[in-house]
Design an enzyme around this catalytic site. Sequence first.
Site, PDB file in Angstrom:
ATOM      1  N   LYS A 156     -42.141   5.941  41.063  1.00  0.00           N
ATOM      2  CA  LYS A 156     -41.892   4.911  42.075  1.00  0.00           C
ATOM      3  C   LYS A 156     -40.427   4.975  42.453  1.00  0.00           C
ATOM      4  CE  LYS A 156     -40.099   0.966  41.911  1.00  0.00           C
ATOM      5  NZ  LYS A 156     -39.377   0.913  43.231  1.00  0.00           N
ATOM      6  N   GLU A 231     -32.027   5.159  31.377  1.00  0.00           N
ATOM      7  CA  GLU A 231     -30.716   5.544  31.909  1.00  0.00           C
ATOM      8  C   GLU A 231     -30.202   4.345  32.684  1.00  0.00           C
ATOM      9  OE1 GLU A 231     -30.234   9.667  30.686  1.00  0.00           O
ATOM     10  OE2 GLU A 231     -28.965   8.023  31.312  1.00  0.00           O
ATOM     11  N   CYS A 265     -23.500   5.359  38.479  1.00  0.00           N
ATOM     12  CA  CYS A 265     -23.510   4.743  37.149  1.00  0.00           C
ATOM     13  C   CYS A 265     -22.318   5.199  36.323  1.00  0.00           C
ATOM     14  CB  CYS A 265     -24.797   5.101  36.435  1.00  0.00           C
ATOM     15  SG  CYS A 265     -25.028   6.884  36.328  1.00  0.00           S
ATOM     16  N   GLU A 365     -20.420  -4.488  36.192  1.00  0.00           N
ATOM     17  CA  GLU A 365     -20.425  -3.274  36.999  1.00  0.00           C
ATOM     18  C   GLU A 365     -20.182  -3.652  38.463  1.00  0.00           C
ATOM     19  OE1 GLU A 365     -24.204  -1.328  36.929  1.00  0.00           O
ATOM     20  OE2 GLU A 365     -23.271   0.627  36.748  1.00  0.00           O
TER      21      GLU A 365
HETATM   22  N1  NAD Z   1     -27.679   5.773  33.767  1.00  0.00           N
HETATM   23  C1  NAD Z   1     -27.998   6.394  34.891  1.00  0.00           C
HETATM   24  O1  NAD Z   1     -28.279   7.610  34.919  1.00  0.00           O
HETATM   25  C2  NAD Z   1     -28.040   5.615  36.173  1.00  0.00           C
HETATM   26  C3  NAD Z   1     -28.173   6.327  37.366  1.00  0.00           C
HETATM   27  C4  NAD Z   1     -28.200   5.598  38.566  1.00  0.00           C
HETATM   28  C5  NAD Z   1     -28.116   4.218  38.573  1.00  0.00           C
HETATM   29  N2  NAD Z   1     -27.998   3.552  37.383  1.00  0.00           N
HETATM   30  C6  NAD Z   1     -27.859   2.105  37.368  1.00  0.00           C
HETATM   31  O2  NAD Z   1     -28.767   1.503  38.319  1.00  0.00           O
HETATM   32  C7  NAD Z   1     -28.169   0.337  38.863  1.00  0.00           C
HETATM   33  C8  NAD Z   1     -28.134   0.438  40.375  1.00  0.00           C
HETATM   34  O3  NAD Z   1     -29.395   0.770  40.877  1.00  0.00           O
HETATM   35  P1  NAD Z   1     -30.359  -0.380  41.388  1.00  0.00           P
HETATM   36  O4  NAD Z   1     -29.575  -1.514  41.935  1.00  0.00           O
HETATM   37  O5  NAD Z   1     -31.392   0.240  42.245  1.00  0.00           O
HETATM   38  O6  NAD Z   1     -31.008  -0.832  39.996  1.00  0.00           O
HETATM   39  P2  NAD Z   1     -32.325  -1.700  39.810  1.00  0.00           P
HETATM   40  O7  NAD Z   1     -32.547  -1.779  38.356  1.00  0.00           O
HETATM   41  O8  NAD Z   1     -32.276  -2.931  40.611  1.00  0.00           O
HETATM   42  O9  NAD Z   1     -33.493  -0.798  40.480  1.00  0.00           O
HETATM   43  C9  NAD Z   1     -33.770   0.486  39.980  1.00  0.00           C
HETATM   44  C10 NAD Z   1     -35.254   0.758  40.193  1.00  0.00           C
HETATM   45  O10 NAD Z   1     -35.979  -0.195  39.439  1.00  0.00           O
HETATM   46  C11 NAD Z   1     -36.900  -0.881  40.279  1.00  0.00           C
HETATM   47  N3  NAD Z   1     -37.065  -2.219  39.734  1.00  0.00           N
HETATM   48  C12 NAD Z   1     -36.377  -3.356  40.037  1.00  0.00           C
HETATM   49  N4  NAD Z   1     -36.838  -4.394  39.300  1.00  0.00           N
HETATM   50  C13 NAD Z   1     -37.846  -3.884  38.503  1.00  0.00           C
HETATM   51  C14 NAD Z   1     -38.727  -4.418  37.524  1.00  0.00           C
HETATM   52  N5  NAD Z   1     -38.694  -5.711  37.191  1.00  0.00           N
HETATM   53  N6  NAD Z   1     -39.625  -3.584  36.918  1.00  0.00           N
HETATM   54  C15 NAD Z   1     -39.680  -2.265  37.241  1.00  0.00           C
HETATM   55  N7  NAD Z   1     -38.876  -1.694  38.164  1.00  0.00           N
HETATM   56  C16 NAD Z   1     -37.975  -2.499  38.782  1.00  0.00           C
HETATM   57  C17 NAD Z   1     -36.287  -0.819  41.651  1.00  0.00           C
HETATM   58  O11 NAD Z   1     -37.296  -0.975  42.635  1.00  0.00           O
HETATM   59  C18 NAD Z   1     -35.715   0.594  41.642  1.00  0.00           C
HETATM   60  O12 NAD Z   1     -36.727   1.529  41.926  1.00  0.00           O
HETATM   61  C19 NAD Z   1     -26.765   0.281  38.316  1.00  0.00           C
HETATM   62  O13 NAD Z   1     -26.706  -0.576  37.215  1.00  0.00           O
HETATM   63  C20 NAD Z   1     -26.494   1.709  37.868  1.00  0.00           C
HETATM   64  O14 NAD Z   1     -25.524   1.766  36.859  1.00  0.00           O
HETATM   65  C21 NAD Z   1     -27.939   4.223  36.179  1.00  0.00           C
HETATM   66  O1  LIG Z   2     -25.452   7.308  39.244  1.00  0.00           O
HETATM   67  C1  LIG Z   2     -26.016   7.998  38.498  1.00  0.00           C
HETATM   68  C2  LIG Z   2     -25.953   9.472  38.408  1.00  0.00           C
HETATM   69  O2  LIG Z   2     -26.602   9.847  37.220  1.00  0.00           O
HETATM   70  C3  LIG Z   2     -24.540   9.941  38.458  1.00  0.00           C
HETATM   71  S1  LIG Z   2     -24.403  11.671  38.334  1.00  0.00           S
HETATM   72  O3  LIG Z   2     -24.530  12.203  39.705  1.00  0.00           O
HETATM   73  O4  LIG Z   2     -25.514  12.166  37.470  1.00  0.00           O
HETATM   74  O5  LIG Z   2     -23.081  11.936  37.748  1.00  0.00           O
END
Ligand code: NAD
Ligand SMILES: O=C[C@H](O)CS(=O)(=O)O
Length: 461
Positions: A156, A231, A265, A365
């Site tokens: 998804k 992640e 992230c 963040e």
């Molecule tokens: N660690 C990593 O590799 C990594 C990579 C990218 C982003 N992030 C983190 O993601 C966040 C930003 O992305 P975002 O705002 O889309 O995050 P988010 O958690 O709001 O959404 C991420 C995904 O989860 C889904 N989602 C939202 N609520 C949900 C629920 N209750 N159950 C299941 N799925 C749900 C969203 O539709 C989306 O597809 C930041 O905190 C960033 O640090 C981490």
């Molecule tokens: O935001 C999340 C990504 O994992 C960052 S990176 O492109 O993998 O460094």
Amino acid sequence: MTNCIVKNPATGAVLAEIPIDSVEAIKVKIAEGAEAFKSWKKTSAHERAALLMAWSALIKKNRQQLGELITAENGKPIKEALGEVDYAVSYIDWYAEEAKRMYGRTIPAHVPNKRIIVTREAIGLVGAITPWNFPAAMMTRKAAPALAAGCTFIVKPAEETPLTTIRLIELAHEAGFPTAVVQSILADGPTVGEIFTSSPEVRKITFTGSTPVGKWLMERSAQSVKHMTMELGGHAPIIIAEDADLDLAVEQTVIAKFRNAGQTCVSPNRLLVHANIADTFVEKLTKRVDLLRVGNGMDNHNEVGPIINKKGFDKIVNQLNDAVEKGAKVVIGNEFDFDEGADYYFVQPTILTDVTADMKMMQEETFGPVIPIVTFTSIDEAIDVANNTPYGLAAYFFTESYKMGNYIAEGLHFGILGWNDGAPSGAHVPFGGMKESGIGREGGSEGIEPYLETKYLSMTI
Ligand SMILES: NC(=O)c1ccc[n+]([C@@H]2O[C@H](COP(=O)([O-])OP(=O)(O)OC[C@H]3O[C@@H](n4cnc5c(N)ncnc54)[C@H](O)[C@@H]3O)[C@@H](O)[C@H]2O)c1
Ligand SMILES: O=C[C@H](O)CS(=O)(=O)O
């Protein structure tokens, strides 16, 4: 919600309206994925590797189209978007090779008439949930090892950026993957989270997104003891030691901080600078940041695109207002170009000094092109500040001293460290966090492990 409306975050223009999958339709796709697993797991590693390489070839052939799709729905500059396509496909190339290295082993028995064989087996149907900030790479970073391992896969994507994932899945089917082996669904997160966590057919959930959502998924998955890869969020520090190469530190800080307009992230959320070199460093950094071009990502000259949506924009503005009210000094930025009616939001790259620990952005963040600067006088103080958040994803430090560098590296509690390096990510390395930044690793030889079960056979001969 019957349609997912996809917008261009640089203009607010509607790109597409896509029908949302019903709960029933999602459950049918899960059942199909679980059924397909029975035959897919029996394919040879070499067959799976060949299909992955066919998928890789089609993605490379469609690189420009995919890059423009990413820029259209995510907003990042086209150069970054094309780089993301390259990054995404590198995971497929990497795991096409790793598929052939899922080695088992034999163990010398404790008695002469026994033989012991250890094998690796695919876990089953994998449910994946991905974020909007890297709509291609965050999906292939999961799909590639899962498919290589012999799992079936259903993803998804974020409602903000579904088009890239849909196109990538189309290319996977064109490459020869059976339809039910790799699928996408489109619905809101909580609905899909409810279905994935409660379905006995989904044997593993791999999630990339915010820590609060990750915690919710973990809680619910405990009911069926699902395998989990998380992640999650980050709050990366950068430590600039007194002996740092300041020009290198400036360039690498800009790379790490302003990629995807700070919406990554691993984006530095705090910049800890030794007091003795702070003024010089801030002056150099400000001059470099002032050169950054902000605007529509389809314009090749622009280096910083829009914020994904109003929610993200409001969060950044709220943190900036909080910091300034508590005494932070704006060196550059804190300016915006937005139109709520048209629905687009740009934040000028911003540097703050005189930042204190009580400011929201020092613990929360930011996910935007903002960098707060804090000074320190001892490296132990800097390491303590760096470790003092619930997160442990990425951290960066700049020093020319081998001894100092190793001391800092050993003191930091983060899964990813960049030493004089603002871009440590790649398909060949085990990307992931400690503490509340997540569980598991993606990439490297470690990244296929989360999709495998270990089994051993003890036989009497
Ligand atoms: N660690 C990593 O590799 C990594 C990579 C990218 C982003 N992030 C983190 O993601 C966040 C930003 O992305 P975002 O705002 O889309 O995050 P988010 O958690 O709001 O959404 C991420 C995904 O989860 C889904 N989602 C939202 N609520 C949900 C629920 N209750 N159950 C299941 N799925 C749900 C969203 O539709 C989306 O597809 C930041 O905190 C960033 O640090 C981490
Ligand atoms: O935001 C999340 C990504 O994992 C960052 S990176 O492109 O993998 O460094």
